[in-house]
Motif scaffolding. Structure first.
Motif, short mmCIF file in Angstrom:
data_model
loop_
_atom_site.label_atom_id
_atom_site.label_comp_id
_atom_site.label_asym_id
_atom_site.label_seq_id
_atom_site.Cartn_x
_atom_site.Cartn_y
_atom_site.Cartn_z
N VAL A 85 0.85 -1.20 0.00
CA VAL A 85 0.00 0.00 0.00
C VAL A 85 0.88 1.25 0.00
N LEU A 86 0.27 2.36 -0.31
CA LEU A 86 0.97 3.65 -0.39
C LEU A 86 1.84 3.84 0.85
N GLY A 87 3.12 4.13 0.61
CA GLY A 87 4.06 4.29 1.72
C GLY A 87 4.96 3.09 1.91
N ASP A 88 4.50 1.90 1.46
CA ASP A 88 5.36 0.69 1.53
C ASP A 88 6.49 0.82 0.51
N PRO A 89 7.68 0.29 0.84
CA PRO A 89 8.80 0.41 -0.11
C PRO A 89 8.52 -0.19 -1.49
N SER A 90 7.67 -1.22 -1.56
CA SER A 90 7.41 -1.87 -2.85
C SER A 90 6.25 -1.25 -3.62
N TYR A 91 5.57 -0.28 -2.99
CA TYR A 91 4.32 0.21 -3.58
C TYR A 91 4.48 0.76 -4.99
N ASP A 92 5.44 1.65 -5.19
CA ASP A 92 5.56 2.31 -6.49
C ASP A 92 5.82 1.32 -7.62
N LEU A 93 6.78 0.43 -7.38
CA LEU A 93 7.12 -0.55 -8.42
C LEU A 93 5.93 -1.48 -8.69
N PHE A 94 5.29 -1.92 -7.61
CA PHE A 94 4.13 -2.82 -7.75
C PHE A 94 3.06 -2.16 -8.62
N MET A 95 2.73 -0.91 -8.30
CA MET A 95 1.67 -0.22 -9.05
C MET A 95 2.08 -0.01 -10.50
N LYS A 96 3.36 0.30 -10.69
CA LYS A 96 3.84 0.53 -12.05
C LYS A 96 3.70 -0.76 -12.88
N GLU A 97 4.13 -1.86 -12.28
CA GLU A 97 4.07 -3.14 -13.01
C GLU A 97 2.63 -3.58 -13.26
N LYS A 98 1.81 -3.45 -12.24
CA LYS A 98 0.40 -3.86 -12.37
C LYS A 98 -0.31 -3.01 -13.44
N THR A 99 -0.12 -1.69 -13.35
CA THR A 99 -0.76 -0.79 -14.30
C THR A 99 -0.29 -1.05 -15.72
N HIS A 100 1.00 -1.34 -15.85
CA HIS A 100 1.54 -1.62 -17.18
C HIS A 100 0.84 -2.82 -17.81
N VAL A 101 0.76 -3.90 -17.07
CA VAL A 101 0.13 -5.12 -17.61
C VAL A 101 -1.31 -4.84 -17.99
N LEU A 102 -2.06 -4.24 -17.07
CA LEU A 102 -3.49 -4.05 -17.34
C LEU A 102 -3.74 -3.03 -18.45
N SER A 103 -2.88 -2.01 -18.56
CA SER A 103 -3.11 -1.03 -19.63
C SER A 103 -2.74 -1.62 -20.99
N GLN A 104 -1.73 -2.46 -21.01
CA GLN A 104 -1.39 -3.16 -22.25
C GLN A 104 -2.55 -4.04 -22.70
N LEU A 105 -3.12 -4.78 -21.76
CA LEU A 105 -4.24 -5.67 -22.09
C LEU A 105 -5.43 -4.85 -22.59
N LYS A 106 -5.66 -3.72 -21.95
CA LYS A 106 -6.78 -2.86 -22.35
C LYS A 106 -6.60 -2.39 -23.79
N GLU A 107 -5.39 -1.98 -24.10
CA GLU A 107 -5.08 -1.51 -25.45
C GLU A 107 -5.30 -2.65 -26.47
N LYS A 108 -4.81 -3.83 -26.10
CA LYS A 108 -4.95 -4.96 -27.02
C LYS A 108 -6.39 -5.39 -27.20
N ALA A 109 -7.17 -5.27 -26.11
CA ALA A 109 -8.60 -5.65 -26.19
C ALA A 109 -9.29 -4.83 -27.28
N THR A 110 -9.00 -3.54 -27.30
CA THR A 110 -9.59 -2.67 -28.32
C THR A 110 -9.04 -2.98 -29.70
#
Lengths: 482, 482
Positions: free
Chosen positions: A363-388
């Motif tokens: 969660v926000l403030g945890d040392p892994s938060y930024d990287l986790f969100m970046k990786e998660k968002t990347h995967v899901l946004s790629q999939l969203k783009e491909k879906a279209t």
């Protein structure tokens, strides 16, 4: 023992195997699972041919037959893998290379394992702290209470679905045989499991004309026709849909719950794609949330809801992690469920740990938060783009019509085949869609699954293609078709 | 829809669940698995009582109910855990903290995984290089050829055993119902699975008077009595024995093979304890080796042999790794087997990696060799010591008689109960052995499983105790009994 001696003599002269395909369990013999069917075997052969120097119109086979995320280039989420490495080799807990929150998480999971080892069996429904984390995730997602005692971890969602279905069998034949409602098209785990259990599938057709929506009138038709043949016991719903990619509306879910309640059917909601929603205006509602918010009498209706570590943004298929929540199960039935799963001892503990990271991310403030969100968002946004783009790409090809991929990981376009192709298929004793998919594989290297493996309205032909491969590779390969 | 409305009305006034225990699948309802039965639940309660300050004649519950190695203090093998950590988090491949052979192994496994990730699905029978390593291990062990195409990885040996048994069901009732020969006492996975599949168990009694040996005359008696009731299809043999700890002689195995051949029964050999042989003069012979060395016609007989990552010196139960080798299966039957397992997608990949380390351990000269051998030898020598001492300890107690623990991880002593105890059990509606085990738990904190959970000759009473807890703890706890 005279017949024994006869057998023995026969065997000495000409060997007759004890088991031949003719005397294999007919229910096992009749199971089909298209996602790993003959087309995949041919794809492997072609790959081998290319490696051995055979020239093809394409550089490599593009596997789009199975929702196998990492196999097609998706990279694992760092936090998840750090936690697994720390759990497997706790000596790393002193390493400065690992962030503190990953270490804390590993320590918490290991504290929940007997002897502090993920090599111990856990309780059959899973590690208690992980069950608690899952319940907290569900509660936060839905805004309605969830209890860890209702959470059961399993070896991928498939294992959980099979466990619940096995409890619903009647052990009888004829019109007392268990009937289970499944969508068509459907993920073939359902049809294969019903075949294995000798249950009656009650098929309801998704409405392709209305972007694969679920029509209640069609549920009524299907169950009324089935009542003379079997004892309907449950309805399976896949949302977001596999292979069809639709996302059910809240109103639609309410209607299904009312129907299930009226018909006295347990609901099995396959919600493994709950993180995979792409289309504007589409939103994931869990059956649990809707059922609870509908109030009496629906909020006491029985539901089992399934989730997996294999899909979503993590795609950790190989860890075989999954869980289900049982809602409103009678205590005696829940006790029987727990007894049944105890025979399997426990689900893989590393898979349980993956699930924990998914339901309880940094969660926000945890040392892994930024990287986790970046990786998660990347995967899901790629999939969203491909879906279209996959939808658009298919619709730009003559003879193909593809509904919007609102969610999940698949497109399921309809193909309009000329009579000549249908005849050619017949000549090869193939279904027309199989014939098409094999041709597609040979000509473009694209490996997809014929629609007949999922079920489709008679006279229509489809295929399922995952949206997982990198967009550029899909574009190159599909462009060969055009 | 009128009957539906009636149901609906009933539900609105007084809620009637859709599924009650009375309409759960009777085969599922009747499954029993004693190893995780009510005595384990009571043990957990006592543990909680102690933690909350309740005084007991013992400091803690000693779990000796289940072969759960790490849970009772056995430490993981370092090489195995290093390989798993490296596979899970390949960034560690550059870390100087890991030995080169562990890195090489991880690289080799990852190269066999799609996309280089253990998060991908593998082929349904497992990663090809791991199958090759297993075949090489078997070939070296037996001195007879083994092929990777005959190796199938699974989610623990239990999963493999269930898969093969499911293929042997007939889907029929009466005297065409599948009959499967199982030992008594047996590991309750077998009885539970046969109940689930509605098969007829054909029980053959192990000879307790002759250190739990397997008598062919008893096999003949059992099958002859069963032939009017079912269609005998296979014989299951557990060697080394669970719960009985005997190790079959080569001659004995030959006799079983001849019997199976004469009676046309597939052989299922449960050989998960192949590394756990302790007694002087006892040696493990695989059914595969003996069958092959017997020559025609026996060397063409069908056999499935099972192995696990959960036992042996590694004890990695939580990874749910296992495999089986199919020997002499007809190609059509093997194809059907591969189709069946494809529905389950694949076994957990981390468990497959554990198996790889077990069958292909570091060799002399490898950086990990010394530590690996030290750890392996330590575990096995401790178990050997405990096998002897537990037997002696039990035989020193009046009213208990215990056969030599030649192998596996369990003692299965007979207890001679006074009529008063048997009456007291009846008064509590317990079997006398359950009554004894519950008393033992309450008085000594030792948690063991009643013999009735494994099967025993009528009028005899036993319990199964694992030899896993540290010797000193066993000694303290058992001494309370004396």
């Amino acid at each position: 023992m005279s017949d024994t001696n006869t057998n023995s003599t026969v065997t000495e002269t000409s060997h007759v195997p004890v088991v031949l395909i003719e005397n294999v369990n007919p229910n096992v013999r009749n199971m089909e699972y298209a996602v790993r069917g003959p087309i995949v075997a041919r794809a492997a052969e072609i790959d081998a041919e290319i490696k051995s120097g055979v020239k093809k119109p394409f550089a490599k086979v593009l596997p789009a037959n199975i929702g196998d995320c990492h196999a097609t280039g998706q990279t694992p989420i760092t936090f998840i893998r750090q936690v697994i490495a720390l759990c497997a080799y706790p000596e790393l807990l002193t390493s400065p290379e690992f962030p503190a929150d990953a270490k804390d998480r590993a320590k918490r999971i290991l504290a929940g394992c007997r002897g502090g080892s993920i090599g111990s069996y856990t309780a059959s429904p899973g590690v208690e702290v992980i069950r608690q984390d899952i319940a907290a995730y569900i509660e936060k997602r839905d805004g309605v209470p969830s209890k860890s005692e209702d959470i059961v971890l399993c070896t991928g969602a498939s294992d959980g679905i099979k466990t619940i279905l096995s409890m619903l069998m009647t052990g009888k034949t004829g019109n007392e045989r268990a009937g289970i409602m499944i969508p068509v098209p459907q993920y073939p785990l359902y049809s294969a499991t019903l075949t294995e259990y000798n249950a009656q599938p009650i098929r309801y057709f998704m409405n392709e004309e209305n972007n694969w929506s679920l029509d209640i009138s069609e549920l009524r038709r299907a169950i009324e026709e089935a009542k003379s043949k079997c004892l309907p016991r449950a309805i399976c719903v896949i949302n977001p849909g596999n292979p069809t990619g639709q996302v059910l509306t809240r109103q639609n879910i309410e209607d299904v719950i009312k129907f299930a309640h009226d018909e006295r059917l347990m609901i099995l909601s396959d919600e493994v794609y709950q993180h995979n929603v792409y289309a504007k205006g589409s939103e994931f509602f869990s059956f649990k949330k809707v059922l609870m918010e509908m109030g009496a009498p629906y909020n006491r209706h029985e539901l089992a809801s399934f989730m997996s570590a294999s899909k979503g943004f993590m795609g950790e298929c190989g860890f075989r992690g999954g869980y289900f929540e049982v809602v409103n199960f009678h205590p005696s039935v829940k006790a029987c469920l727990l007894k049944t799963i105890s025979v399997k001892l426990c689900p893989p503990v590393a898979g349980q740990a993956v699930i924990d990271c998914v339901v309880n991310p940094p969660v926000l403030g945890d040392p892994s938060y930024d990287l986790f969100m970046k990786e998660k968002t990347h995967v899901l946004s790629q999939l969203k783009e491909k879906a279209t783009l996959v939808t658009e790409l298919f619709n730009s090809i003559e003879g193909i019509k593809c509904n919007t991929v609102q969610g999940a990981m698949y497109s399921f376009p309809q193909i309009f085949l000329p009579p000549k192709a249908i005849e050619a298929a017949k000549a090869k004793s193939q279904t027309p869609d199989s014939f098409y998919c094999f041709s597609l594989l040979e000509e473009t290297g694209l490996c997809v699954v014929p629609g007949s493996g999922f079920g489709q309205k008679e006279g229509t032909y489809h295929f399922r293609m995952t949206i997982l491969p990198p967009l550029e590779e899909i574009r190159i390969q599909v462009n060969i078709v055009i």
